[in-house]
Scaffold this active site. Structure first.
Site, mmCIF file in Angstrom:
data_model
loop_
_atom_site.group_PDB
_atom_site.id
_atom_site.type_symbol
_atom_site.label_atom_id
_atom_site.label_comp_id
_atom_site.label_asym_id
_atom_site.label_seq_id
_atom_site.Cartn_x
_atom_site.Cartn_y
_atom_site.Cartn_z
ATOM 1 N N SER A 159 0.848 -1.188 0.000
ATOM 2 C CA SER A 159 0.000 0.000 0.000
ATOM 3 C C SER A 159 0.890 1.248 0.000
ATOM 4 C CB SER A 159 -0.964 -0.029 1.188
ATOM 5 O OG SER A 159 -1.975 0.947 1.032
ATOM 6 N N ASP A 193 -17.637 -14.678 -12.629
ATOM 7 C CA ASP A 193 -16.849 -15.710 -11.951
ATOM 8 C C ASP A 193 -16.362 -16.792 -12.903
ATOM 9 O OD1 ASP A 193 -15.698 -17.505 -10.201
ATOM 10 O OD2 ASP A 193 -17.528 -17.973 -9.114
ATOM 11 N N ASP A 217 -13.219 -17.539 -16.366
ATOM 12 C CA ASP A 217 -11.979 -18.309 -16.439
ATOM 13 C C ASP A 217 -12.229 -19.811 -16.524
ATOM 14 O OD1 ASP A 217 -12.847 -18.905 -13.889
ATOM 15 O OD2 ASP A 217 -11.326 -17.705 -12.869
ATOM 16 N N VAL A 260 -13.919 -21.592 -14.261
ATOM 17 C CA VAL A 260 -14.049 -22.213 -12.946
ATOM 18 C C VAL A 260 -14.956 -21.358 -12.075
ATOM 19 C CG1 VAL A 260 -12.833 -22.963 -10.864
ATOM 20 C CG2 VAL A 260 -11.733 -23.197 -13.100
ATOM 21 N N ASP A 286 -15.542 -20.442 -8.589
ATOM 22 C CA ASP A 286 -14.868 -20.578 -7.301
ATOM 23 C C ASP A 286 -14.906 -19.299 -6.458
ATOM 24 O OD1 ASP A 286 -13.201 -19.034 -8.850
ATOM 25 O OD2 ASP A 286 -11.448 -20.337 -8.675
ATOM 26 N N ILE A 332 -13.823 -16.470 -7.400
ATOM 27 C CA ILE A 332 -12.642 -15.677 -7.724
ATOM 28 C C ILE A 332 -12.719 -15.214 -9.169
ATOM 29 C CG2 ILE A 332 -10.124 -15.703 -7.942
ATOM 30 C CD1 ILE A 332 -10.129 -17.979 -5.839
ATOM 31 N N ASP A 352 -8.835 -5.934 -4.777
ATOM 32 C CA ASP A 352 -8.432 -4.872 -3.860
ATOM 33 C C ASP A 352 -9.568 -3.881 -3.669
ATOM 34 O OD1 ASP A 352 -7.206 -2.506 -2.697
ATOM 35 O OD2 ASP A 352 -5.268 -3.271 -3.362
ATOM 36 N N HIS A 364 -6.962 -5.993 -0.326
ATOM 37 C CA HIS A 364 -5.866 -5.031 -0.228
ATOM 38 C C HIS A 364 -4.723 -5.594 0.622
ATOM 39 C CE1 HIS A 364 -3.936 -1.202 -0.574
ATOM 40 N NE2 HIS A 364 -3.919 -1.006 0.733
#
Length: 531
Positions: A187, A256, A259, A261, A263, A265, A400, A440
């Site tokens: 940061s 989601d 990609d 998948v 998950d 993420i 972030d 973050h």
């Protein structure tokens, strides 16, 4: 058997005598006689496992104690930097000094808080480690008001002073010259690391600069802009924390699986083009599960509208999607962002009564025009740092909630253009890694543990280049082995004792992590491919 026990006893005696000698050397050390006009405020021999307390530490720093991770000599000094400014620095000297390495740790926000967890982290791995209070105590910016010397300390002088003194004192204490110097921070600490590479290219051989607050003036303007966008938390169209959960769910529904998948993420947020219109309330719909047209506009301003200046130039990229749950209690909470408010009040405007709700683009432009102590930190070249053999690693979390991850790529590309070099050439001294699913500097649904700081960021993983970014920068500097990727680890419930949930190898930019086939929790089932 008798010979075995005699050998063990001899080893124990040697260890005991060595520790006693180290303790005596520690208690006899007089660093204040070496650093002009400094005052020694602490000097103590500390054994591994000791719970150090800091009763004089500003309570806002929320660092009342730290467990020592090695036998060490703790030195604290008050060092004047001008006739009306000073820094407090702590140098922790481990009993086992590994390869003559010195490590400096950074700060965060606009604070003056010593990173005790990083001091413990560094000494655990044999670094003589230094950290400082950045020229003021606590997390408020009030010390900046009408005192440009304190701002200079914050911008660059605290770190520069502390690493120079740490090199000198470590060499004196151990009786041999230090060999390599390193830096780690996230940061603001990331900005400090990049700023050091730019301003003082000889200060560090290797720098780890996480989620850096680069283009600092514009960052603080961008952060201030959210308050007028979201409106006060009492306004009719304010989006509360519960509704941000609904928004987050819709973000994941849209992005989601891009990609391949599901998950939780978003592997590459730059591929996610979130359409908030999908949540627009329909007739008869439960309004707690949908958005008004005004709220849809708020989301479009957050996610689809980068901040531009009155001159038409980009101030800061838009926020990336995926941060909603964390940002709902921060940038989106309907209150003035305290760091930006303090920066404008006590540094840029010298007006402690400035109302953050009046922020506008003209105010944003003012920050970069003033550029106090040249804190901008958006270099177009780091050629001097590269020419002396310096190595730089940056990383940025893909979710972030405080600094848009799109700034990481912007910084990289700005540097490549300014130096007129290809990615391959930039890779020779600088590598940037996008950490999917990380908030973050740490935490989040992704594989976010890779040694980027002390405490949980390094717990449970080996101190090896593949798993740990601090070990990786050491290998790059000392062995010439540049990191091809960063292997992040996600523990079950973020608890080491519960074991590893999954690992993922994060790619160096501009490559993108791409799922291939098989168990998505296995890092080998992903590949880094060109964008």
């Amino acid at each position: 058997m008798k010979l075995f026990f005699l050998n063990v006893l001899a080893i124990l005696l040697r260890y005991t005598n060595a520790s006693a000698s180290f303790q005596s050397r520690c208690l006899a050390f007089s660093p204040e006689s070496t650093i002009f006009n400094s005052t020694l405020t602490a000097r103590e021999y500390v054994t591994k496992g000791t719970n150090l307390t800091f009763p004089d530490n500003d309570k806002s720093c929320n660092q009342p104690f730290q467990v020592a991770a090695a036998n060490l000599c703790r030195i604290a000094l008050h060092v004047p930097t001008s006739n009306r400014s000073s820094i407090t620095m702590e140098l922790w000297l481990p009993e086992q000094w590994e390869s003559g390495r010195v490590l400096a740790a950074g700060n965060g926000g606009i604070d003056g808080c010593i990173a005790y967890d990083d001091l413990a982290y560094g000494t655990e791995h044999g670094f003589a480690t230094v950290a400082a209070n950045n020229g003021h105590n606590g997390t408020s910016g009030k010390a900046f008001l009408n005192n440009p010397d304190v701002i200079i300390d914050y911008a660059y002088r605290s770190l520069h002073t502390s690493i120079l003194q740490a090199k000198k004192l470590a060499s004196l204490f151990y009786g041999q010259k230090y060999q390599k110097s390193y830096y780690i921070g996230c940061s603001l600490g990331g900005r400090q690391g990049i700023g050091a590479a730019d301003r003082y290219p000889d200060d560090f051989d290797g720098i780890v600069a996480g989620s850096p607050a680069s283009d600092f003036n514009h960052l603080y303007a961008w952060r201030a802009s959210f308050y007028p966008i979201t409106g006060k938390n009492t306004s009719a169209d304010f989006i509360n924390a519960a509704k941000w959960v609904v928004i987050h769910d819709e973000v994941l529904r849209q992005c989601d699986t891009l990609d391949g998948v599901k998950d939780g993420i978003i592997e590459d947020p730059s591929l996610c083009h979130f359409r908030p219109e999908a949540l627009l309330c329909q007739s008869g719909q439960n309004t707690s599960q949908c958005l008004s047209s005004a709220q849809v506009e708020i989301l479009n301003r957050i996610y689809n509208s980068p901040l531009y200046g009155t001159d038409g130039k980009l101030i800061y990229p838009a926020m990336q999607p995926g941060n909603e749950l964390k940002a709902s209690t921060g940038l989106y909470n309907g209150l003035a962002w305290p760091l930006s408010q303090d920066w404008y009040r006590y540094v840029l405007l010298n007006d402690s009564t400035w109302d953050a709700s009046t922020f506008n683009i003209s105010t944003a432009m003012l920050a970069d025009q003033i550029n106090p102590s040249n804190i901008r930190t958006f270099p177009t070249t780091l050629a001097p740092f590269a020419s002396v053999g310096g190595k730089l690693i940056t990383f940025h979390g893909g979710q972030d909630q405080q600094i848009t991850s799109f700034q990481g790529a912007r910084f990289y590309n700005n540097l490549a253009r300014g130096m007129s070099v290809s990615s391959a050439s930039l890779d020779e001294f600088y590598r940037f890694f996008r950490i999917s699913g990380m908030f973050h500097c740490g935490s989040g649904p992704g594989a976010w543990v890779f040694g980027q700081a002390g405490a949980a960021s390094a717990a449970g993983i080996p101190f090896e280049a593949e798993n740990n970014v601090l070990a990786a920068i050491v290998d790059w500097v000392e062995k010439g082995k540049a990191p091809e990727g960063i292997l992040g680890t996600k523990f079950v419930d973020d608890t080491v004792a519960k074991g590893v949930s999954f690992q993922r190898r994060h790619c160096r930019y501009p490559f993108r992590n791409t799922y291939v086939s098989g168990d998505a929790k296995e890092p080998g089932n992903w590949q880094c491919r060109g964008v």
